[in-house]
Motif scaffolding. Structure first.
Motif, PDB file in Angstrom:
ATOM      1  N   TYR A 147       0.627  -0.878  -0.401  1.00 10.87           N
ATOM      2  CA  TYR A 147       0.180  -0.344  -0.479  1.00 10.87           C
ATOM      3  C   TYR A 147       0.782   1.490   0.227  1.00 10.87           C
ATOM      4  CZ  TYR A 147       0.864  -0.739   5.037  1.00 10.87           C
ATOM      5  OH  TYR A 147       1.355  -0.340   6.447  1.00 10.87           O
ATOM      6  N   ARG A 169      -0.323  13.218  -4.909  1.00 11.59           N
ATOM      7  CA  ARG A 169      -1.447  12.547  -5.224  1.00 11.59           C
ATOM      8  C   ARG A 169      -0.713  11.823  -6.530  1.00 11.59           C
ATOM      9  NH1 ARG A 169      -4.154  13.408 -10.324  1.00 11.59           N
ATOM     10  NH2 ARG A 169      -6.724  12.780 -10.439  1.00 11.59           N
ATOM     11  N   GLY A 188      -3.920  -0.662  -1.866  1.00  9.45           N
ATOM     12  CA  GLY A 188      -4.393   0.625  -1.504  1.00  9.45           C
ATOM     13  C   GLY A 188      -3.562   1.978  -0.809  1.00  9.45           C
ATOM     14  N   PHE A 189      -3.836   2.411  -0.288  1.00 10.34           N
ATOM     15  CA  PHE A 189      -3.572   3.675   0.197  1.00 10.34           C
ATOM     16  C   PHE A 189      -3.426   3.766   1.884  1.00 10.34           C
ATOM     17  CE2 PHE A 189      -5.198   6.175  -3.883  1.00 10.34           C
ATOM     18  CZ  PHE A 189      -3.602   5.577  -4.558  1.00 10.34           C
ATOM     19  N   MET A 210      -7.660  12.841   0.759  1.00  6.10           N
ATOM     20  CA  MET A 210      -7.460  11.089   0.539  1.00  6.10           C
ATOM     21  C   MET A 210      -9.121  10.715  -0.053  1.00  6.10           C
ATOM     22  SD  MET A 210      -4.574  10.789   2.227  1.00  6.10           S
ATOM     23  CE  MET A 210      -4.441  12.689   2.024  1.00  6.10           C
ATOM     24  N   ALA A 211     -10.346  11.123  -0.155  1.00  3.48           N
ATOM     25  CA  ALA A 211     -11.276  10.136  -0.339  1.00  3.48           C
ATOM     26  C   ALA A 211     -10.694  10.547  -1.891  1.00  3.48           C
ATOM     27  CB  ALA A 211     -11.980  10.221  -0.048  1.00  3.48           C
ATOM     28  N   TRP A 214      -7.961   8.639  -3.540  1.00  3.64           N
ATOM     29  CA  TRP A 214      -8.563   6.621  -3.667  1.00  3.64           C
ATOM     30  C   TRP A 214      -9.452   6.193  -4.695  1.00  3.64           C
ATOM     31  CZ3 TRP A 214      -8.535   2.319  -0.885  1.00  3.64           C
ATOM     32  CH2 TRP A 214      -9.226   1.415  -0.971  1.00  3.64           C
ATOM     33  N   HIS A 215     -10.310   7.558  -5.278  1.00  2.00           N
ATOM     34  CA  HIS A 215     -11.544   7.106  -6.303  1.00  2.00           C
ATOM     35  C   HIS A 215     -10.906   8.237  -7.435  1.00  2.00           C
ATOM     36  CE1 HIS A 215     -14.690   6.780  -3.859  1.00  2.00           C
ATOM     37  NE2 HIS A 215     -14.464   7.969  -2.811  1.00  2.00           N
ATOM     38  N   LEU A 224      -8.540  -0.960  -5.508  1.00  2.00           N
ATOM     39  CA  LEU A 224      -7.969  -0.764  -4.627  1.00  2.00           C
ATOM     40  C   LEU A 224      -8.994  -1.999  -3.592  1.00  2.00           C
ATOM     41  CD1 LEU A 224      -7.229   2.887  -4.424  1.00  2.00           C
ATOM     42  CD2 LEU A 224      -5.829   0.874  -5.077  1.00  2.00           C
ATOM     43  N   LEU A 227      -7.598  -0.094   2.624  1.00  2.00           N
ATOM     44  CA  LEU A 227      -7.250   1.993   3.839  1.00  2.00           C
ATOM     45  C   LEU A 227      -6.578   1.958   5.080  1.00  2.00           C
ATOM     46  CD1 LEU A 227      -8.081   4.730   2.698  1.00  2.00           C
ATOM     47  CD2 LEU A 227     -10.598   4.238   3.720  1.00  2.00           C
ATOM     48  N   PHE A 259     -15.112   7.108   1.786  1.00  2.00           N
ATOM     49  CA  PHE A 259     -14.781   5.900   0.600  1.00  2.00           C
ATOM     50  C   PHE A 259     -15.548   4.852   0.367  1.00  2.00           C
ATOM     51  CE2 PHE A 259     -11.926   7.879   2.934  1.00  2.00           C
ATOM     52  CZ  PHE A 259      -9.986   7.959   2.317  1.00  2.00           C
ATOM     53  N   VAL A 262     -15.437  -0.760   0.929  1.00  2.00           N
ATOM     54  CA  VAL A 262     -13.464  -0.634   1.485  1.00  2.00           C
ATOM     55  C   VAL A 262     -13.146  -2.209   1.689  1.00  2.00           C
ATOM     56  CG1 VAL A 262     -11.474  -0.289   2.178  1.00  2.00           C
ATOM     57  CG2 VAL A 262     -12.999   1.060   1.809  1.00  2.00           C
TER      58      VAL A 262
END
Length: 392
Positions: A147, A169, A188-189, A210-211, A214-215, A224, A227, A259, A262
């Motif tokens: 991650y 990013r 993931g992250f 962060m979201a 993610w998206h 992903l 999280l 998110f 997940v």
């Protein structure tokens, strides 16, 4: 040295607030150096409270907060997972029964040999924030899950954790692509909102950013599933904080809203799990003034920044002090440690109010010191011994 002690039956049978339990034991214990008392039952209580609020998220205890063996054993028995920063922490967790699948190697700066050791031991989840680190993981843990740690540039924490760890990013998205290219499994992250984020609402700004990343990664074709929301869960240092279950539930409500569903959410409380389970027994060595005009007394303890109280750096963490003279008239004090280093000053910008009657030889208790105290005091600087630990 770590010793396991038992309370007298009378103490064990009385339901009292945890700080009082520790303070009651401190009143009877005899020590000849600064000593951290740990209440293992308080760790278990805090774990259950946080887990109740986190729901489907797995707790990965940040071992670096306090690696005392009894704490790790307690958490293993409760089903906790673990965030390890080194081979030593991995070996500790494994030796006390933690399952390799429950350990993540969360340090983004790892020795190649330690990656290989972890992989051989069955650990399959690694953190990275740079292409060279991914290459290192691919060479020493081929096919592992990784991650990517994201940098947090907007934090409302008392102690923001920026710059050293994480990437932005665009780099994060590129690292997901690179990981896949070299045979790793990018899942993931992770991020960290900052230590001592006192209110769950303070997570909002960071989660928004962060979201968005993610998206964007999902839109770019990445599947992903992990999280890691990191730490930041607070402890009580005199300023009001939410109860642990309510706090954790508040964080998760925001995570779920931003998110969506997940597959695996990880949380890495360290301070929020163990800080309030600890009490340091210390001694006042000297009370003095620098001149007749000095408005503040200097209070020197037998523990300082190099022997357990490193988090007083920048006065970021402000501990609470208890003395046998509480109730007497008070006045402002500059607090310092015992070493012959001028940087060994604990609180000067905001002096501490202590009894005017305080004198050398008086016992001083320091509340909620279970996190980042014994872990920081492993070196005997100036010949002062590392912080001793007793587990009750």
């Amino acid at each position: 040295m770590t010793m396991t002690l038992q309370f007298a039956d009378a103490l064990a049978s009385v339901s009292v607030p945890v700080p009082s339990r520790l303070e009651a034991f401190a009143a009877t214990v005899v020590v000849d150096r600064p000593t951290l008392l740990i209440d293992a039952s308080r760790v278990a209580l805090q774990y259950r409270a946080l887990k109740a609020g986190l729901g489907h998220a797995d707790i990965h205890y940040a071992v670096k907060a306090n690696p005392t063996r009894e704490i790790i054993s307690t958490l293993v028995s409760l089903g906790s997972h673990f965030d390890a920063a080194s081979r030593g922490e991995i070996e500790l967790c494994l030796s006390l029964g933690a399952h390799p699948a429950h350990i993540s190697f969360g340090n983004t700066v790892k020795r190649a040999g330690d990656i290989a050791f972890a992989h051989a031991a069955g650990i399959d989840l690694f953190a990275a924030d740079a292409e060279a680190e991914l290459d290192k993981i691919a060479a020493n843990a081929p096919g592992a899950q990784v991650y990517i740690r994201l940098i947090v540039e907007t934090s409302e924490a008392d102690w923001p954790l920026s710059r050293k760890f994480g990437c932005d990013r665009d780099m994060a998205l590129a690292l997901l692509d690179h990981a896949r290219t070299i045979g790793l499994r990018p899942v993931g992250f992770s991020f960290h909102v900052g230590s001592q984020t006192r209110k769950s609402s303070m997570w909002g700004v960071t989660l928004d950013v962060m979201a968005g990343i993610w998206h964007a990664a999902i839109a770019a074709g990445h599947d992903l599933t992990v999280l890691n929301i990191g730490g930041g869960f607070p402890a009580f240092y005199g300023e009001a904080i939410e109860a642990p279950t309510a706090y954790a539930a508040g964080v998760m409500a925001q995570v779920d809203a931003r998110f969506g569903k997940v597959a695996r959410v990880m949380a890495e409380p360290g301070r929020g799990l163990v800080a309030e389970a600890g009490l340091i027994v210390a001694e006042c060595l000297l009370v003095s003034r620098k001149s007749a005009r000095d408005m503040h007394r200097w209070v020197y303890l037998d523990i300082g920044r190099f022997s357990g109280l490193a988090e007083t750096e920048g006065e970021a963490i402000r501990y609470e002090f208890i003395t046998s003279r509480d109730g007497d008239a008070t006045g402002p004090c500059i607090m310092a440690g015992p070493s012959c280093d001028s940087a060994d000053v604990l609180y000067e910008k905001r002096p501490v109010m202590l009894p005017l009657s305080l004198q050398a030889g008086d016992r001083v208790l320091i509340r909620n010191t279970g996190a980042y105290t014994s872990a920081y005091s492993s070196v005997g600087f100036n010949g002062f011994p590392p912080l001793d630990v007793m587990v009750i």
